[in-house]
Design a protein around this motif. Structure first.
Motif, short mmCIF file in Angstrom:
data_model
loop_
_atom_site.label_atom_id
_atom_site.label_comp_id
_atom_site.label_asym_id
_atom_site.label_seq_id
_atom_site.Cartn_x
_atom_site.Cartn_y
_atom_site.Cartn_z
N GLU A 238 -5.13 -49.58 -7.72
CA GLU A 238 -5.11 -51.02 -7.47
C GLU A 238 -3.90 -51.63 -8.17
OE1 GLU A 238 -8.01 -54.95 -8.08
OE2 GLU A 238 -8.55 -52.99 -8.94
N LEU A 239 -3.19 -52.47 -7.47
CA LEU A 239 -2.01 -53.12 -8.03
C LEU A 239 -2.43 -54.46 -8.62
CD1 LEU A 239 1.06 -53.01 -8.43
CD2 LEU A 239 1.33 -54.10 -6.20
N LYS A 240 -2.35 -54.57 -9.94
CA LYS A 240 -2.82 -55.77 -10.63
C LYS A 240 -1.70 -56.70 -11.05
CE LYS A 240 -6.88 -53.31 -12.39
NZ LYS A 240 -7.67 -52.94 -13.58
N ARG A 241 -0.51 -56.46 -10.52
CA ARG A 241 0.64 -57.31 -10.81
C ARG A 241 1.50 -57.38 -9.55
NH1 ARG A 241 4.53 -53.60 -10.67
NH2 ARG A 241 4.22 -51.54 -11.60
N ARG A 242 2.54 -58.19 -9.61
CA ARG A 242 3.48 -58.24 -8.48
C ARG A 242 4.25 -56.92 -8.38
NH1 ARG A 242 5.44 -62.73 -5.97
NH2 ARG A 242 7.52 -61.81 -5.92
N PRO A 243 4.51 -56.45 -7.17
CA PRO A 243 5.35 -55.25 -7.03
C PRO A 243 6.72 -55.47 -7.65
CG PRO A 243 4.31 -55.83 -4.93
CD PRO A 243 4.08 -56.98 -5.86
N GLU A 244 7.32 -54.39 -8.11
CA GLU A 244 8.64 -54.45 -8.70
C GLU A 244 9.56 -53.47 -7.99
OE1 GLU A 244 8.11 -53.53 -12.80
OE2 GLU A 244 7.04 -55.40 -13.27
N ILE A 245 10.86 -53.70 -8.10
CA ILE A 245 11.84 -52.78 -7.54
C ILE A 245 11.60 -51.39 -8.14
CG2 ILE A 245 14.29 -52.24 -7.30
CD1 ILE A 245 13.51 -54.73 -5.80
N GLY A 246 11.50 -50.38 -7.29
CA GLY A 246 11.27 -49.01 -7.75
C GLY A 246 9.84 -48.55 -7.63
N ASP A 247 8.88 -49.46 -7.48
CA ASP A 247 7.48 -49.07 -7.28
C ASP A 247 7.30 -48.37 -5.94
OD1 ASP A 247 6.69 -50.20 -9.67
OD2 ASP A 247 5.92 -52.05 -8.78
N ILE A 248 6.43 -47.37 -5.90
CA ILE A 248 5.99 -46.79 -4.63
C ILE A 248 4.68 -47.49 -4.27
CG2 ILE A 248 5.28 -44.71 -3.39
CD1 ILE A 248 6.89 -43.08 -5.38
N VAL A 249 4.67 -48.16 -3.14
CA VAL A 249 3.49 -48.93 -2.75
C VAL A 249 2.95 -48.41 -1.43
CG1 VAL A 249 4.12 -51.03 -4.00
CG2 VAL A 249 4.96 -50.70 -1.66
N LEU A 250 1.64 -48.51 -1.28
CA LEU A 250 0.98 -48.19 -0.03
C LEU A 250 0.85 -49.48 0.77
CD1 LEU A 250 -0.51 -46.13 1.78
CD2 LEU A 250 -2.61 -46.75 0.57
N VAL A 251 1.49 -49.51 1.92
CA VAL A 251 1.56 -50.73 2.74
C VAL A 251 0.78 -50.52 4.02
CG1 VAL A 251 3.11 -52.27 4.02
CG2 VAL A 251 3.80 -51.39 1.78
N CYS A 252 0.00 -51.52 4.37
CA CYS A 252 -0.71 -51.51 5.65
C CYS A 252 0.20 -52.12 6.70
CB CYS A 252 -2.01 -52.30 5.54
SG CYS A 252 -2.90 -52.41 7.10
N HIS A 253 0.59 -51.31 7.67
CA HIS A 253 1.50 -51.72 8.73
C HIS A 253 0.76 -51.62 10.05
CE1 HIS A 253 4.99 -51.30 11.48
NE2 HIS A 253 5.56 -52.12 10.63
N PRO A 254 1.10 -52.44 11.05
CA PRO A 254 0.39 -52.37 12.33
C PRO A 254 0.33 -50.97 12.94
CG PRO A 254 1.75 -54.33 12.27
CD PRO A 254 2.05 -53.57 11.01
N SER A 255 1.33 -50.13 12.67
CA SER A 255 1.34 -48.79 13.25
C SER A 255 0.77 -47.72 12.32
CB SER A 255 2.76 -48.40 13.65
OG SER A 255 3.62 -48.40 12.52
N GLY A 256 0.32 -48.12 11.14
CA GLY A 256 -0.27 -47.15 10.22
C GLY A 256 -0.06 -47.51 8.77
#
Length: 293
Positions: A62-80
């Motif tokens: 769980e991401l409990k702060r704002r994303p920062e440059i260099g973070d690997i994030v899991l993004v929900c995109h319309p195609s997956g």
């Protein structure tokens, strides 16, 4: 980097020609994060090499702060779902990119981020995901080398647009109303380059001039000048007022608009000088500000 979850795109709702990712899976992942604060998924693909390899299990937290440059994030995109590194942030807008990819991803928002990936499993034990040094994406790079740009003849109402570009990239923008006022703006320790469609020298040679002369002194570009031979009676600038006359594009006696020329020049100078001075990649289309918010 994609994940091992698969679905039949033909059976899900089509919108704007693209399959929409099943909402029930997104809700399931969100509930898992709410209950336990993390879940494990298996990577599928090579876009995050060498940090994450296909088949490796990663821990999504769980991401409990704002994303920062260099973070690997899991993004929900319309195609997956995609798990890529954050490379640019402007307000709530993110640009991600796989470490092994050549192209940036479609823009997303902070609200699209499901979680952050900091660890992967190695023989069942958490292991920090390597964080390689990757070029930073910026809108513009402020140059550390002095560059002057004199623009001859722009209307006062247009000057704010020129100054805005100069502020972003570090150009020293100056104006003069006519050729007669131009001489007062010349300096001694500078290499003057007149941009004119009359010039036989092309932009290929301009790139060489920028690279070779930048380290030797101030580059001074002149936009909007009209040139002739010394002693002409038409009020044209003598061609020997500048050290080099260069055209952008095909030869043509009709000049390009000054704002267009400045924008094109900015791209050339950024490509030659900016990316050499620090670990950056300039993408002027990303936004109107060079700052990382």
């Amino acid at each position: 980097m994609a994940f091992t979850y698969r679905y039949d795109a033909r059976k899900v709702k089509q919108e704007h020609g693209r399959p929409q990712f099943p909402e029930h899976l997104v809700e399931m992942l969100k509930r898992a994060l709410e209950r336990t604060g993390r879940f494990v998924m298996t990577a599928d693909g090579n876009s995050m090499l060498p940090a994450i390899r296909a088949g490796e299990q990663v821990i999504v937290e769980e991401l409990k702060r704002r994303p920062e440059i260099g973070d690997i994030v899991l993004v929900c995109h319309p195609s997956g779902l995609r798990a890529h590194r954050v490379r640019y942030i402007q307000g709530d807008r993110l640009i991600t990119m796989g470490d092994n990819n050549k192209l940036i991803d479609e823009a997303c928002t902070i609200q699209d981020v499901l979680g952050i990936i900091r660890y992967k499993l190695n023989n069942g034990q958490p292991e920090a995901v390597p964080k390689p040094r990757v070029p930073q994406l910026v809108s513009y790079v402020r140059l550390s080398r002095p560059v002057k740009v004199t623009i001859i003849g722009p209307a006062k109402t247009e000057r704010a647009q020129f100054e805005a570009i100069g502020e972003q990239v570090g150009f020293d923008i100056q104006f003069c109303s006519n050729h007669a006022d131009f001489y007062a703006l010349l300096g001694n320790d500078e290499y003057r380059i007149g941009l004119s469609q009359q010039a036989p020298v092309s932009e290929k040679d301009l790139l060489r001039i920028i690279e070779t002369r930048a380290a030797k002194g101030i580059l001074h570009f002149i936009i909007g000048g009209k040139y002739g031979y010394p002693g002409n009676s038409l009020g044209l600038l003598p061609h020997d007022t500048v050290h080099a006359l260069v055209r952008i594009g095909p030869p043509d006696l009709s000049e390009q608009p000054a704002l267009w020329t400045l924008g094109y020049l900015t791209g050339l100078v950024q490509g030659c000088l900016a990316t050499k001075q620090e670990n950056v990649v300039a993408f002027p289309f990303l936004g109107s500000s060079h700052s990382q918010e």
